[in-house]
Design an enzyme around this catalytic site. Structure first.
Site, PDB file in Angstrom:
ATOM      1  CD  GLU A 150      93.753  62.577  20.808  1.00 42.70           C
ATOM      2  OE1 GLU A 150      94.533  61.711  20.389  1.00 42.70           O
ATOM      3  OE2 GLU A 150      93.707  62.926  21.998  1.00 42.70           O
ATOM      4  CG  ASN A 198      87.353  65.336  22.435  1.00 38.40           C
ATOM      5  OD1 ASN A 198      87.124  66.428  22.965  1.00 38.40           O
ATOM      6  ND2 ASN A 198      88.064  64.389  23.031  1.00 38.40           N
ATOM      7  CG  HIS A 234      93.772  76.343  26.889  1.00 37.95           C
ATOM      8  ND1 HIS A 234      93.715  76.649  28.224  1.00 37.95           N
ATOM      9  CD2 HIS A 234      95.039  75.972  26.635  1.00 37.95           C
ATOM     10  CE1 HIS A 234      94.913  76.491  28.754  1.00 37.95           C
ATOM     11  NE2 HIS A 234      95.729  76.071  27.806  1.00 37.95           N
ATOM     12  CD  GLU A 250      90.431  63.914  26.461  1.00 40.45           C
ATOM     13  OE1 GLU A 250      91.665  63.767  26.549  1.00 40.45           O
ATOM     14  OE2 GLU A 250      89.734  63.321  25.628  1.00 40.45           O
ATOM     15  CG  ASP A 252      95.077  66.553  32.505  1.00 40.38           C
ATOM     16  OD1 ASP A 252      95.602  67.208  31.593  1.00 40.38           O
ATOM     17  OD2 ASP A 252      94.982  65.303  32.462  1.00 40.38           O
TER      18      ASP A 252
HETATM   19  C1  XIL Z   1      93.712  58.017  28.107  1.00 41.53           C
HETATM   20  C2  XIL Z   1      93.254  57.418  29.434  1.00 41.53           C
HETATM   21  O1  XIL Z   1      93.260  58.432  30.402  1.00 41.53           O
HETATM   22  C3  XIL Z   1      94.157  56.274  29.847  1.00 41.53           C
HETATM   23  O2  XIL Z   1      93.586  55.592  30.947  1.00 41.53           O
HETATM   24  C4  XIL Z   1      94.371  55.288  28.693  1.00 41.53           C
HETATM   25  O3  XIL Z   1      95.352  54.358  29.065  1.00 41.53           O
HETATM   26  C5  XIL Z   1      94.780  55.986  27.428  1.00 41.53           C
HETATM   27  O4  XIL Z   1      93.848  57.009  27.125  1.00 41.53           O
HETATM   28  N1  XIL Z   1      93.194  61.873  24.792  1.00 41.53           N
HETATM   29  C6  XIL Z   1      91.985  61.208  24.889  1.00 41.53           C
HETATM   30  C7  XIL Z   1      91.741  60.267  26.006  1.00 41.53           C
HETATM   31  O5  XIL Z   1      91.060  61.524  24.112  1.00 41.53           O
HETATM   32  O6  XIL Z   1      90.883  59.215  25.644  1.00 41.53           O
HETATM   33  C8  XIL Z   1      93.041  59.713  26.551  1.00 41.53           C
HETATM   34  O7  XIL Z   1      92.736  58.940  27.696  1.00 41.53           O
HETATM   35  C9  XIL Z   1      93.996  60.838  26.871  1.00 41.53           C
HETATM   36  C10 XIL Z   1      94.333  61.618  25.621  1.00 41.53           C
END
Ligand code: XIL
Length: 340
Positions: A150, A198, A234, A250, A252
């Site tokens: 990020e 990422n 996506h 990631e 969801d």
């Molecule tokens: C999140 C985790 O899911 C949580 O447990 C933690 O408190 C904060 O980080 N983008 C990312 C992940 O790259 O590492 C993040 O994960 C969610 C957003």
């Protein structure tokens, strides 16, 4: 094969078809030659249903937090690999691959680092030491790393970060130069590991995805070691044209919750269609080699705290580890690829 034997096989096939109407996720993923993973919390491996579902349904996993700075580097002078090692051990015991996440991010850093008043030279040493030590520790065990997470904002600018410009590692105001430095250190530390950039929101065509595209194109052109881009949700076809892989890292799909914490049935169907579309998009893109959900059961998902309880039910298994329509949609798409 005798007739009786053949009839027996037929009967067994019939019975098992009745009991298990379709393939299960891991089987379908293996047969489609794609990695299907989940982000995991090692503290939950002792919960039987958590461990069993994970081992049975996925062929890859990634620590949700266990390899981040705030876990590995609680103290400046000490590396703590306990939680990360548990993830690797679980994966090895069940024949799964491990993605590593993440080495450079402006979030989830320990307090001592964020408040540390270090000079850029010190920050540079700290980061190189971190990347080298962590990647060497996991060499041969973690096949792919999110090296930088990020780094761009919505306007395609490099984000403020302790590694970029606050105070940075000596490369502030020089765009992606600090990202390049991190990738070079990563490659030196474990030349075998696949190195990923990422990000979120880089899926469609927008300022951020343009910035990522331009950076990857430049890196490839100049021989900066980068192997792939992780899209948190996506899929984009144009990245794979640069000769890099895409991992969906990631995934969801969170749904609005009513005041009793319940979701609408319609929403669950729409959610399944999103999961279906993402899996389909990945499978139709030759460079897309992994699809990973951020967690796998609605019992444990970051969405709850992230949305202050207003959203949830984002994952393919419900709170009791029952597969949802989203799960069926993923399996159906993976199975369809096999037969195409
Ligand atoms: C999140 C985790 O899911 C949580 O447990 C933690 O408190 C904060 O980080 N983008 C990312 C992940 O790259 O590492 C993040 O994960 C969610 C957003």
């Amino acid at each position: 094969m005798s007739i009786i034997h053949r009839q027996l096989c037929f009967l067994i096939a019939l019975t098992s078809t009745t009991v298990t109407p379709s393939l299960e996720l891991r089987q379908a993923a293996d047969q489609a030659h794609v990695l299907v993973g989940a982000a995991v919390r090692p503290g939950l491996f002792s919960e039987a249903a958590y461990a069993a579902t994970l081992a049975h349904e996925f062929n890859m996993l990634e620590p949700e937090d266990a390899m981040k700075w705030w876990v590995v580097r609680q103290n400046v002078g000490r590396f703590d690999f306990q939680a990360g090692d548990e993830v690797v051990r679980f994966a090895q015991a069940h024949g799964m691959k491990v993605r590593g996440h993440c080495l450079v991010w402006d979030h989830n850093n320990p307090e001592w680092l964020a408040q540390g008043h270090f000079t850029p030279v010190q920050m540079s040493r700290l980061l190189q030491e971190h990347i080298t030590t962590v990647m060497k520790h996991y060499a041969g065990q973690v096949f792919a790393w999110d090296v930088v997470n990020e780094a761009f904002d919505e306007n395609a600018r490099v984000k403020d970060s302790p590694w970029y410009n606050q105070p940075g590692i000596g490369l502030s105001e020089t765009g992606a130069a600090y990202i390049e430095r991190a990738f070079r250190w990563a490659h030196e530390s474990d030349p075998e590991a696949l190195l990923f950039y990422n990000d979120n929101g880089g899926e469609g065509l927008n300022g951020k995805s343009d910035a990522i595209y331009a950076m990857v194109k430049d890196f490839k052109h100049r021989g900066v070691p980068i192997d792939g881009v992780g899209l948190q949700l996506h899929i984009s076809h144009r990245l794979t044209q640069l000769g890099v892989q895409v991992h969906i890292t990631e995934l969801d799909v969170s749904l609005p919750l009513d005041s009793n914490g319940r979701v609408q049935n319609d929403d669950l169907q729409r959610q399944a269609e999103v999961y279906r579309a993402v899996v389909r998009a990945c499978l139709q893109s030759p460079g897309c080699t992994a699809i990973q959900t951020w967690g796998f059961t609605d019992k444990y998902s970051w969405i709850g705290s992230h949305s202050h309880g207003t959203r949830g039910a984002a994952l393919p298994f419900d709170r009791s580890y029952n597969p949802k329509s989203a799960y069926d949609a993923m399996v159906a798409e993976l199975s369809a690829k096999r037969s195409r």
